[in-house]
Write a protein that holds these residues in place. Structure first.
Motif, PDB file in Angstrom:
ATOM      1  N   ALA A 127       0.825  -1.209   0.000  1.00 47.18           N
ATOM      2  CA  ALA A 127       0.000   0.000   0.000  1.00 47.18           C
ATOM      3  C   ALA A 127       0.858   1.258   0.000  1.00 47.18           C
ATOM      4  O   ALA A 127       0.607   2.207  -0.757  1.00 47.18           O
ATOM      5  N   LYS A 128       1.894   1.281   0.830  1.00 44.63           N
ATOM      6  CA  LYS A 128       2.730   2.483   0.924  1.00 44.63           C
ATOM      7  C   LYS A 128       3.726   2.573  -0.232  1.00 44.63           C
ATOM      8  O   LYS A 128       4.061   3.676  -0.688  1.00 44.63           O
ATOM      9  N   THR A 129       4.177   1.424  -0.715  1.00 43.48           N
ATOM     10  CA  THR A 129       5.077   1.442  -1.868  1.00 43.48           C
ATOM     11  C   THR A 129       4.339   1.891  -3.122  1.00 43.48           C
ATOM     12  O   THR A 129       4.947   2.481  -4.028  1.00 43.48           O
ATOM     13  N   ALA A 130       3.035   1.636  -3.188  1.00 36.95           N
ATOM     14  CA  ALA A 130       2.257   2.134  -4.321  1.00 36.95           C
ATOM     15  C   ALA A 130       2.308   3.652  -4.393  1.00 36.95           C
ATOM     16  O   ALA A 130       2.325   4.234  -5.493  1.00 36.95           O
ATOM     17  N   ILE A 131       2.341   4.314  -3.230  1.00 35.83           N
ATOM     18  CA  ILE A 131       2.432   5.778  -3.213  1.00 35.83           C
ATOM     19  C   ILE A 131       3.833   6.233  -3.609  1.00 35.83           C
ATOM     20  O   ILE A 131       4.002   7.165  -4.406  1.00 35.83           O
ATOM     21  N   LEU A 132       4.863   5.584  -3.064  1.00 36.31           N
ATOM     22  CA  LEU A 132       6.232   5.992  -3.376  1.00 36.31           C
ATOM     23  C   LEU A 132       6.575   5.745  -4.839  1.00 36.31           C
ATOM     24  O   LEU A 132       7.274   6.549  -5.468  1.00 36.31           O
ATOM     25  N   LEU A 270      -9.340  -2.429  13.685  1.00 33.02           N
ATOM     26  CA  LEU A 270     -10.139  -1.404  13.007  1.00 33.02           C
ATOM     27  C   LEU A 270      -9.253  -0.263  12.500  1.00 33.02           C
ATOM     28  O   LEU A 270      -9.415   0.206  11.369  1.00 33.02           O
ATOM     29  N   THR A 271      -8.322   0.175  13.320  1.00 29.78           N
ATOM     30  CA  THR A 271      -7.442   1.270  12.893  1.00 29.78           C
ATOM     31  C   THR A 271      -6.490   0.823  11.779  1.00 29.78           C
ATOM     32  O   THR A 271      -6.136   1.620  10.907  1.00 29.78           O
ATOM     33  N   VAL A 272      -6.112  -0.453  11.790  1.00 36.37           N
ATOM     34  CA  VAL A 272      -5.292  -0.971  10.688  1.00 36.37           C
ATOM     35  C   VAL A 272      -6.099  -0.963   9.385  1.00 36.37           C
ATOM     36  O   VAL A 272      -5.577  -0.620   8.317  1.00 36.37           O
ATOM     37  N   VAL A 273      -7.375  -1.341   9.468  1.00 39.83           N
ATOM     38  CA  VAL A 273      -8.244  -1.306   8.287  1.00 39.83           C
ATOM     39  C   VAL A 273      -8.293   0.105   7.713  1.00 39.83           C
ATOM     40  O   VAL A 273      -8.208   0.301   6.492  1.00 39.83           O
ATOM     41  N   VAL A 274      -8.414   1.097   8.592  1.00 38.23           N
ATOM     42  CA  VAL A 274      -8.444   2.488   8.131  1.00 38.23           C
ATOM     43  C   VAL A 274      -7.120   2.860   7.469  1.00 38.23           C
ATOM     44  O   VAL A 274      -7.090   3.395   6.351  1.00 38.23           O
ATOM     45  N   GLU A 275      -6.020   2.577   8.141  1.00 29.81           N
ATOM     46  CA  GLU A 275      -4.700   2.937   7.611  1.00 29.81           C
ATOM     47  C   GLU A 275      -4.437   2.271   6.269  1.00 29.81           C
ATOM     48  O   GLU A 275      -3.951   2.909   5.313  1.00 29.81           O
ATOM     49  N   MET A 276      -4.763   1.000   6.164  1.00 24.56           N
ATOM     50  CA  MET A 276      -4.479   0.236   4.953  1.00 24.56           C
ATOM     51  C   MET A 276      -5.300   0.740   3.768  1.00 24.56           C
ATOM     52  O   MET A 276      -4.776   0.970   2.666  1.00 24.56           O
ATOM     53  N   ASN A 277      -6.601   0.927   3.982  1.00 20.44           N
ATOM     54  CA  ASN A 277      -7.469   1.360   2.893  1.00 20.44           C
ATOM     55  C   ASN A 277      -7.230   2.812   2.513  1.00 20.44           C
ATOM     56  O   ASN A 277      -7.333   3.170   1.326  1.00 20.44           O
ATOM     57  N   VAL A 278      -6.915   3.655   3.484  1.00 16.93           N
ATOM     58  CA  VAL A 278      -6.632   5.057   3.174  1.00 16.93           C
ATOM     59  C   VAL A 278      -5.374   5.158   2.311  1.00 16.93           C
ATOM     60  O   VAL A 278      -5.306   5.988   1.394  1.00 16.93           O
ATOM     61  N   ALA A 279      -4.375   4.328   2.582  1.00 19.25           N
ATOM     62  CA  ALA A 279      -3.159   4.336   1.759  1.00 19.25           C
ATOM     63  C   ALA A 279      -3.492   3.990   0.309  1.00 19.25           C
ATOM     64  O   ALA A 279      -2.964   4.612  -0.625  1.00 19.25           O
ATOM     65  N   VAL A 280      -4.372   3.017   0.101  1.00 13.83           N
ATOM     66  CA  VAL A 280      -4.782   2.659  -1.256  1.00 13.83           C
ATOM     67  C   VAL A 280      -5.542   3.819  -1.906  1.00 13.83           C
ATOM     68  O   VAL A 280      -5.321   4.158  -3.078  1.00 13.83           O
ATOM     69  N   ILE A 281      -6.426   4.452  -1.139  1.00  7.64           N
ATOM     70  CA  ILE A 281      -7.221   5.565  -1.669  1.00  7.64           C
ATOM     71  C   ILE A 281      -6.324   6.733  -2.050  1.00  7.64           C
ATOM     72  O   ILE A 281      -6.498   7.355  -3.111  1.00  7.64           O
ATOM     73  N   VAL A 282      -5.352   7.051  -1.194  1.00  4.89           N
ATOM     74  CA  VAL A 282      -4.437   8.160  -1.490  1.00  4.89           C
ATOM     75  C   VAL A 282      -3.662   7.893  -2.772  1.00  4.89           C
ATOM     76  O   VAL A 282      -3.457   8.798  -3.598  1.00  4.89           O
ATOM     77  N   SER A 283      -3.237   6.654  -2.976  1.00  8.43           N
ATOM     78  CA  SER A 283      -2.474   6.333  -4.188  1.00  8.43           C
ATOM     79  C   SER A 283      -3.318   6.452  -5.448  1.00  8.43           C
ATOM     80  O   SER A 283      -2.776   6.549  -6.552  1.00  8.43           O
ATOM     81  N   CYS A 284      -4.646   6.457  -5.301  1.00  8.81           N
ATOM     82  CA  CYS A 284      -5.536   6.539  -6.467  1.00  8.81           C
ATOM     83  C   CYS A 284      -5.954   7.969  -6.799  1.00  8.81           C
ATOM     84  O   CYS A 284      -6.510   8.206  -7.879  1.00  8.81           O
ATOM     85  N   THR A 285      -5.729   8.922  -5.905  1.00  8.46           N
ATOM     86  CA  THR A 285      -6.279  10.264  -6.093  1.00  8.46           C
ATOM     87  C   THR A 285      -5.770  10.982  -7.353  1.00  8.46           C
ATOM     88  O   THR A 285      -6.563  11.646  -8.022  1.00  8.46           O
TER      89      THR A 285
END
Length: 354
Positions: A127-132, A270-285
């Motif tokens: 997820a984070k490497t997708a952003i980098l 629950l917080t991991v779910v948020v962190e993980m999915n938000v990283a994917v969403i940010v990479s798509c913006t």
């Protein structure tokens, strides 16, 4: 703990731990994190499941192929969906530990916990490497940012993928061990590794957020684009807040400061779910923004085509009316009988007085 109970004990009536205030367990309608987990997970899954295909469609339309960050995003999304699904399946223990019956900690629950511990590290890395890697594609000409991305990718790989052997050692049974409560209890030492990675997550999220700032601040761009950047950074800040909460809950579990481990574990999931999915969403913006521009461009093109077709119909109708108003003559049509666009335009103009 269940091994210490006499044979034939009804585990569905025995709580994992006694209530600190001495009250009896509530197995019927206790306070839970079920509603929050389902609501947040549904919203984030809907968002990521919408944006990832939109990202892929846009990049394919613009570039004719997928880039490496697209493939990382796909893998991160698949692992994120799997992680979220398993978290939802664990809701039977998303309550205070004194309201969780021992029967809920069965072989199926222990296996699902092992799955969560195993895919967490790879899912976060993708997820984070997708952003980098997206940064590398967008700002490849900036040498210092390129090197920062490479270092970040390698550092996070060493950190997140180190959890894979840790999970295999502590979350899976070995030898004569079984998928039971004892296997869960033996995983306590692994909390040190997860606390460390929790700190790495906070640092890496902040690093990813601020990395492109020097470039973006130097750009001369419109206020609309600045508003778009603001939404991207707002989503990234939500991811940072989530990683901070993950770190907080893991510190509590590691230090064993409370008996309410099931509640803290569920909150951490629950917080991991948020962190993980938000990283994917940010990479798509960025791709979503490009898709919006394509949509507007196509809309303007369609409007122009409609306008041209409407004008053509009007001209054809005027020509037909002019032709029907003239007396018909026998013989071949002469050049003077043809109606041209220029003549129609002249006919519509007011006559000047001479």
């Amino acid at each position: 703990m269940s091994a210490e109970l006499p044979p034939g004990t009804d585990l569905s009536q025995i709580p994992v731990v006694p209530n600190p205030d001495g009250s009896p367990p509530n197995f019927v309608d206790p306070p839970t994190l079920n509603g929050a987990t389902i609501a947040v997970s549904t919203i984030l899954l809907a968002a990521s499941t919408t944006l990832v295909p939109l990202r892929l469609r846009t990049n394919l339309k613009l570039h004719g192929k997928f880039a490496i960050d697209d493939y990382f995003c796909i893998i991160a999304w698949v692992l994120g969906v799997a992680y979220t699904g398993v978290v939802i399946s664990e809701l039977s223990t998303a309550r205070h530990a004194w309201d969780v019956p021992l029967s809920a900690i069965d072989a199926s629950w222990v296996k699902r916990t092992a799955v969560l511990g195993t895919i967490y590290g790879p899912a976060m890395w993708f997820a984070k490497t997708a952003i980098l890697t997206l940064y590398l594609r967008l700002f490849s000409v900036v040498k210092w940012l390129r090197w920062c991305c490479y270092i970040g990718i390698v550092f996070m790989f060493l950190a997140y993928w180190s959890l894979l052997p840790v999970s295999v050692v502590y979350n899976f049974p070995h030898g004569d061990e079984k998928w039971d409560f004892a296997t869960t209890a033996k995983s306590a030492p692994s909390q040190v590794a997860y606390v460390t990675i929790g700190a790495v997550s906070v640092i890496s999220d902040i690093f990813i957020l601020i990395l492109p700032f020097p470039i973006l601040l130097s750009l001369q761009t419109s206020w609309k684009r600045k508003v778009g950047f603001s939404f991207v950074f707002l989503a990234a800040i939500i991811g940072i807040v989530s990683s901070i909460f993950v770190f907080y809950f893991r510190v509590i579990l590691w230090r064993n400061e409370t008996l309410d481990s099931s509640w803290n574990v569920a909150a951490s999931y629950l917080t991991v779910v948020v962190e993980m999915n938000v990283a994917v969403i940010v990479s798509c913006t960025p791709a979503v923004a490009a898709s919006w521009k394509l949509l507007l461009r196509d809309s303007r093109l369609l409007s122009s085509l409609r306008s041209v077709l409407r004008s053509s119909r009007n001209l054809a109708q005027v020509a037909s009316n002019e032709d029907s108003a003239k007396p018909r003559e026998s013989g071949p049509a002469s050049e003077n009988n043809l109606v041209s666009v220029e003549s129609l335009e002249l006919a519509d103009r007011p006559h000047s007085a001479y």
